[in-house]
Scaffold this motif. Structure first.
Motif, PDB file in Angstrom:
ATOM      1  N   ILE A 194      61.658 161.080   9.283  1.00 40.37           N
ATOM      2  CA  ILE A 194      62.118 159.689   9.271  1.00 40.37           C
ATOM      3  C   ILE A 194      60.929 158.768   9.046  1.00 40.37           C
ATOM      4  O   ILE A 194      59.910 158.866   9.740  1.00 40.37           O
ATOM      5  N   LYS A 195      61.041 157.906   8.046  1.00 45.51           N
ATOM      6  CA  LYS A 195      59.945 156.984   7.738  1.00 45.51           C
ATOM      7  C   LYS A 195      59.735 156.017   8.910  1.00 45.51           C
ATOM      8  O   LYS A 195      60.702 155.629   9.578  1.00 45.51           O
ATOM      9  N   PRO A 196      58.490 155.619   9.161  1.00 48.61           N
ATOM     10  CA  PRO A 196      58.226 154.669  10.255  1.00 48.61           C
ATOM     11  C   PRO A 196      58.978 153.353  10.051  1.00 48.61           C
ATOM     12  O   PRO A 196      59.106 152.865   8.922  1.00 48.61           O
ATOM     13  N   VAL A 197      59.471 152.800  11.143  1.00 44.94           N
ATOM     14  CA  VAL A 197      60.146 151.499  11.086  1.00 44.94           C
ATOM     15  C   VAL A 197      59.074 150.408  11.108  1.00 44.94           C
ATOM     16  O   VAL A 197      58.206 150.410  11.982  1.00 44.94           O
ATOM     17  N   PRO A 198      59.081 149.493  10.144  1.00 45.29           N
ATOM     18  CA  PRO A 198      58.077 148.410  10.135  1.00 45.29           C
ATOM     19  C   PRO A 198      58.184 147.547  11.396  1.00 45.29           C
ATOM     20  O   PRO A 198      59.202 147.556  12.093  1.00 45.29           O
ATOM     21  N   ALA A 199      57.132 146.794  11.661  1.00 48.71           N
ATOM     22  CA  ALA A 199      57.119 145.893  12.817  1.00 48.71           C
ATOM     23  C   ALA A 199      58.304 144.927  12.737  1.00 48.71           C
ATOM     24  O   ALA A 199      58.640 144.406  11.665  1.00 48.71           O
ATOM     25  N   LEU A 200      58.916 144.666  13.893  1.00 50.45           N
ATOM     26  CA  LEU A 200      60.122 143.833  13.937  1.00 50.45           C
ATOM     27  C   LEU A 200      59.885 142.425  13.395  1.00 50.45           C
ATOM     28  O   LEU A 200      60.758 141.845  12.738  1.00 50.45           O
ATOM     29  N   LYS A 237      61.994 140.620  10.473  1.00 52.95           N
ATOM     30  CA  LYS A 237      62.632 139.312  10.708  1.00 52.95           C
ATOM     31  C   LYS A 237      62.170 138.283   9.678  1.00 52.95           C
ATOM     32  O   LYS A 237      62.964 137.492   9.149  1.00 52.95           O
ATOM     33  N   HIS A 238      60.862 138.302   9.358  1.00 50.77           N
ATOM     34  CA  HIS A 238      60.305 137.350   8.384  1.00 50.77           C
ATOM     35  C   HIS A 238      60.979 137.524   7.024  1.00 50.77           C
ATOM     36  O   HIS A 238      61.390 136.533   6.386  1.00 50.77           O
ATOM     37  N   LEU A 239      61.128 138.789   6.579  1.00 45.89           N
ATOM     38  CA  LEU A 239      61.731 139.038   5.268  1.00 45.89           C
ATOM     39  C   LEU A 239      63.235 138.764   5.304  1.00 45.89           C
ATOM     40  O   LEU A 239      63.802 138.252   4.317  1.00 45.89           O
ATOM     41  N   GLN A 240      63.872 139.112   6.412  1.00 43.98           N
ATOM     42  CA  GLN A 240      65.286 138.779   6.581  1.00 43.98           C
ATOM     43  C   GLN A 240      65.544 137.289   6.356  1.00 43.98           C
ATOM     44  O   GLN A 240      66.436 136.896   5.607  1.00 43.98           O
ATOM     45  N   ASP A 241      64.733 136.483   7.011  1.00 39.57           N
ATOM     46  CA  ASP A 241      64.907 135.030   6.924  1.00 39.57           C
ATOM     47  C   ASP A 241      64.621 134.520   5.515  1.00 39.57           C
ATOM     48  O   ASP A 241      65.309 133.632   4.998  1.00 39.57           O
ATOM     49  N   ALA A 242      63.580 135.089   4.890  1.00 40.24           N
ATOM     50  CA  ALA A 242      63.191 134.632   3.549  1.00 40.24           C
ATOM     51  C   ALA A 242      64.253 134.960   2.502  1.00 40.24           C
ATOM     52  O   ALA A 242      64.491 134.180   1.577  1.00 40.24           O
ATOM     53  N   LEU A 243      64.917 136.128   2.657  1.00 38.57           N
ATOM     54  CA  LEU A 243      65.859 136.591   1.638  1.00 38.57           C
ATOM     55  C   LEU A 243      67.321 136.445   2.045  1.00 38.57           C
ATOM     56  O   LEU A 243      68.212 136.650   1.206  1.00 38.57           O
ATOM     57  N   GLN A 244      67.536 136.142   3.323  1.00 37.66           N
ATOM     58  CA  GLN A 244      68.905 136.065   3.849  1.00 37.66           C
ATOM     59  C   GLN A 244      69.644 137.400   3.647  1.00 37.66           C
ATOM     60  O   GLN A 244      70.743 137.469   3.082  1.00 37.66           O
ATOM     61  N   VAL A 245      68.995 138.462   4.108  1.00 41.57           N
ATOM     62  CA  VAL A 245      69.594 139.794   4.034  1.00 41.57           C
ATOM     63  C   VAL A 245      69.650 140.393   5.434  1.00 41.57           C
ATOM     64  O   VAL A 245      69.071 139.860   6.382  1.00 41.57           O
ATOM     65  N   ASP A 246      70.326 141.541   5.564  1.00 36.03           N
ATOM     66  CA  ASP A 246      70.422 142.202   6.863  1.00 36.03           C
ATOM     67  C   ASP A 246      69.118 142.941   7.166  1.00 36.03           C
ATOM     68  O   ASP A 246      68.259 143.138   6.288  1.00 36.03           O
ATOM     69  N   ALA A 247      68.977 143.391   8.409  1.00 39.22           N
ATOM     70  CA  ALA A 247      67.730 144.017   8.870  1.00 39.22           C
ATOM     71  C   ALA A 247      67.437 145.326   8.143  1.00 39.22           C
ATOM     72  O   ALA A 247      66.274 145.629   7.834  1.00 39.22           O
ATOM     73  N   VAL A 248      68.474 146.114   7.847  1.00 42.29           N
ATOM     74  CA  VAL A 248      68.242 147.405   7.180  1.00 42.29           C
ATOM     75  C   VAL A 248      67.712 147.182   5.767  1.00 42.29           C
ATOM     76  O   VAL A 248      66.769 147.850   5.319  1.00 42.29           O
ATOM     77  N   THR A 249      68.299 146.229   5.050  1.00 41.49           N
ATOM     78  CA  THR A 249      67.813 145.928   3.691  1.00 41.49           C
ATOM     79  C   THR A 249      66.357 145.465   3.738  1.00 41.49           C
ATOM     80  O   THR A 249      65.531 145.894   2.922  1.00 41.49           O
ATOM     81  N   ILE A 284      60.490 146.533   2.806  1.00 42.88           N
ATOM     82  CA  ILE A 284      59.123 146.618   3.339  1.00 42.88           C
ATOM     83  C   ILE A 284      58.567 148.023   3.126  1.00 42.88           C
ATOM     84  O   ILE A 284      57.386 148.195   2.777  1.00 42.88           O
ATOM     85  N   GLN A 285      59.409 149.047   3.272  1.00 46.65           N
ATOM     86  CA  GLN A 285      58.964 150.428   3.033  1.00 46.65           C
ATOM     87  C   GLN A 285      58.533 150.624   1.583  1.00 46.65           C
ATOM     88  O   GLN A 285      57.767 151.536   1.280  1.00 46.65           O
ATOM     89  N   ARG A 286      59.020 149.783   0.686  1.00 47.48           N
ATOM     90  CA  ARG A 286      58.648 149.858  -0.725  1.00 47.48           C
ATOM     91  C   ARG A 286      57.537 148.865  -1.077  1.00 47.48           C
ATOM     92  O   ARG A 286      57.294 148.600  -2.247  1.00 47.48           O
ATOM     93  N   LYS A 304      57.001 142.434   0.712  1.00 51.05           N
ATOM     94  CA  LYS A 304      56.791 141.697   1.968  1.00 51.05           C
ATOM     95  C   LYS A 304      57.147 140.214   1.881  1.00 51.05           C
ATOM     96  O   LYS A 304      57.264 139.546   2.900  1.00 51.05           O
ATOM     97  N   THR A 305      57.294 139.695   0.663  1.00 49.94           N
ATOM     98  CA  THR A 305      57.541 138.265   0.500  1.00 49.94           C
ATOM     99  C   THR A 305      58.713 138.016  -0.447  1.00 49.94           C
ATOM    100  O   THR A 305      59.169 138.938  -1.155  1.00 49.94           O
ATOM    101  N   TYR A 306      59.134 136.763  -0.492  1.00 52.64           N
ATOM    102  CA  TYR A 306      60.201 136.373  -1.410  1.00 52.64           C
ATOM    103  C   TYR A 306      59.800 136.671  -2.855  1.00 52.64           C
ATOM    104  O   TYR A 306      60.590 137.188  -3.645  1.00 52.64           O
ATOM    105  N   ASP A 307      58.539 136.354  -3.222  1.00 52.00           N
ATOM    106  CA  ASP A 307      58.072 136.585  -4.596  1.00 52.00           C
ATOM    107  C   ASP A 307      58.037 138.072  -4.929  1.00 52.00           C
ATOM    108  O   ASP A 307      58.364 138.470  -6.063  1.00 52.00           O
ATOM    109  N   ASP A 308      57.612 138.900  -3.948  1.00 53.57           N
ATOM    110  CA  ASP A 308      57.638 140.354  -4.157  1.00 53.57           C
ATOM    111  C   ASP A 308      59.063 140.815  -4.471  1.00 53.57           C
ATOM    112  O   ASP A 308      59.295 141.629  -5.372  1.00 53.57           O
ATOM    113  N   ALA A 309      60.012 140.298  -3.682  1.00 51.21           N
ATOM    114  CA  ALA A 309      61.412 140.701  -3.840  1.00 51.21           C
ATOM    115  C   ALA A 309      61.959 140.251  -5.194  1.00 51.21           C
ATOM    116  O   ALA A 309      62.698 140.983  -5.859  1.00 51.21           O
TER     117      ALA A 309
END
Length: 562
Positions: free
Chosen positions: A5-11, A15-27, A32-34, A37-42
């Motif tokens: 199981i891949k490590p779970v990133p820091a909460l 949360k930061h990426l969730q808020d930036a992209l308006q997506v769920d925690a799993v997405t 982040i595993q890929r 980390k930012t809106y521009d990256d996404a």
């Protein structure tokens, strides 16, 4: 199967990426595993842009390659485009020919005969160039180790431009230009291009020199995407951009040759379809007949002629499948007869095996005996082999450690080819086993399921799946996400299916949520789901269409008791 199981990133990062992209925690976790980390990256990940491609002139020797080609065009020289007989080579040749033939009339193609000339640049090919007045050869997907051949061509006043992506040896050929992002002295920002990808960078540079925007080159990306899929290079960075836009071309405006192979499918193709439908047919030409047949198909502009070429190649593919099945059975029998089931490697040889399918057979053997594998056959007065490896083990480095017994070799971390004298076969086989058993981590000999995230069935919604589909194209470096669910049960109606009950069909339940599942080749796990036992399942998410209804479905990879 070994589950990791891949490590779970820091909460806080999730949360930061969730808020930036308006997506769920799993997405957010998957992104982040890929490395996103930012809106521009996404944005760059979900909407890859041709404008993000690197300047081709960042590649060592690119300026020299462009100058030499422009000089050849200006002075009316004959240019020969030379490439290997596999998918990467034939698509690269087709790409370069399609581009150059629009701006120069004296261009021809050459694919070496797999059986008479073998892999890469041949003396026979150089003699052909001399006999037909070619003074410049552009070699694609081969040539990085062709020191003697390039010197031979120089004696005949024939210049070489090499476009390769294989690892160089200690010395480079003395060509006019050597384009290879894996050169130690090359600072190009992306190393993982395939041979066709390096060829694309060359036409991008030529176009740039003529003030043609890179967006005008998208018509060639169906070929590049096909090579990326077939050559199993990482679908990251530039490869992701090229594959993404190449798939758009394949699905919306493919060249006649690719359209002829894919028309019967009547669906939107993914990179997986490219790997399992288009690539084997292109490969079959070089394996069974001649790689030039694939180039003829991929460069044909008349749709009717392309259909005829595609039908011919389909007969080669059927022959290939028959040989593949027969030789795999013989190779497995040889391992059993020699009582080599417990070795760390599989090395098998039969002089009658068809050279065109030994690479496929090596991959098939790994499905049964999960370990580095070589399949040898007779080629002229030498033995030739295809090598394949397991995830995490560098078979190319293992071959380097056996060089005393090898005459010639080349390739990648997971796939390579070599030739040796028949008298050296026994010593090589013993040495290869010693090298691998001495440095392989034993856990690499157990197939791994890499799990991105543990998830609840209630999280598997149509919206979640719509976002997940946008992670495509999938491949090394960006695999289709694999999930795990714990403490699930079958509804009680699970059963084995298929002619020989090889597959498992069931409905998982967890916290009153139900979802259908299919487990191919998991029929032997039926006992784990009986009597409403709790179990864990590793799976990817898919859609199932039945009678016009589309529902989410789990494609099971493995089941374990809780």
């Amino acid at each position: 199967m070994r589950w990791t199981i891949k490590p779970v990133p820091a909460l806080e990062k999730i949360k930061h990426l969730q808020d930036a992209l308006q997506v769920d925690a799993v997405t957010a976790q998957l992104l982040i595993q890929r490395g996103i980390k930012t809106y521009d990256d996404a944005k760059a990940f979900f909407r890859p842009s041709i404008s993000q491609l690197h300047d081709p002139f960042l590649m060592k020797d690119m300026d020299r390659a462009v100058d030499r080609i422009e000089k050849a065009i200006k002075s009316g020289e004959n240019i020969l485009i030379y490439g290997d007989y596999d998918v990467d080579g034939t698509t690269a040749v087709s790409l370069m020919y399609s581009f150059l033939s629009k701006i120069h009339s004296s261009v021809a193609t050459y694919i070496p005969d797999r059986y008479e000339e073998g892999y890469g640049i041949s003396y026979q090919g150089i003699d052909f160039a001399q006999d037909n007045g070619f003074t410049l050869i552009i070699a694609l997907d081969c040539g990085i180790k062709a020191i003697d051949k390039v010197a031979y061509a120089e004696e005949k006043q024939i210049d070489f431009i090499i476009c390769d992506h294989h690892r160089p040896g200690e010395h480079l050929p003395k060509a006019v230009a050597v384009l290879d992002p894996k050169r130690k002295d090359c600072t190009y920002p992306y190393e993982e291009l395939c041979g066709c990808g390096v060829g694309f960078k060359l036409i991008q540079a030529l176009a740039q020199h003529q003030d043609v925007p890179v967006e005008a080159l998208t018509e060639y990306l169906d070929l590049v995407a096909t090579a990326i899929g077939a050559d199993i290079v990482p679908i990251t960075g530039e490869n992701r951009i090229l594959a993404y836009h190449g798939l758009e071309v394949i699905n919306k405006n493919p060249r006649p040759g690719i359209a002829a192979m894919t028309a019967p499918l009547k669906k939107e193709l993914t990179i997986t379809d490219v790997v399992f439908i288009i690539a084997p047919r292109i490969n079959a030409a070089g394996r069974i007949k001649h790689g030039q047949n694939a180039v003829n198909l991929l460069t044909e502009n008349d749709p009717n002629v392309a259909i005829a070429f595609a039908e011919e190649i389909e007969t080669f593919n059927l022959d290939r499948r028959s040989l593949d099945k027969q030789i795999t059975a013989e190779a497995l029998a040889q391992i059993t007869t020699l009582k080599e089931e417990d070795r760390m490697t599989s090395v098998v040889y039969d002089k009658s095996w068809h050279k065109g399918v030994i690479g496929i057979v090596a991959s098939r053997l790994i499905e049964t005996y999960y370990r580095p594998t070589l399949v040898f056959t007779k080629s002229g007065n030498k033995l030739a082999a295809s090598a394949r490896s397991v995830r995490g083990y560098d078979v190319y480095e293992a071959l380097e450690a056996c060089q005393e017994h090898i005459e010639q070799f080349g390739g990648h971390k997971y796939a390579a080819g070599l030739t040796l004298a028949e008298a050296n076969y026994g010593a090589f086989k013993q040495k290869f086993e010693e090298v691998v058993s001495g440095n392989i981590d034993p856990k690499l000999l157990v197939p791994e399921i890499s799990i991105d995230a543990e998830i609840k069935l209630r999280d598997l919604t149509p919206k979640f799946y719509r976002i997940l589909k946008q992670f495509a194209p999938f491949g090394p470096g960006n695999m289709r996400p694999t999930f795990m669910v714990s403490k699930a049960q079958d509804t009680g109606y699970g059963k084995t299916v298929g002619q020989t009950n090889d597959h498992l069909k069931l409905t998982l339940t967890q916290d009153k949520v139900r979802i259908g599942a299919i487990g191919f080749n998991l029929g032997d796990k039926e006992d784990l789901i009986k009597d409403k036992q709790c179990f864990s399942a590793a799976f990817t998410l898919d859609e199932n269409e039945w009678n016009g209804n589309v529902t989410l479905q789990l494609k099971l990879k493995d089941i374990k008791p809780n």
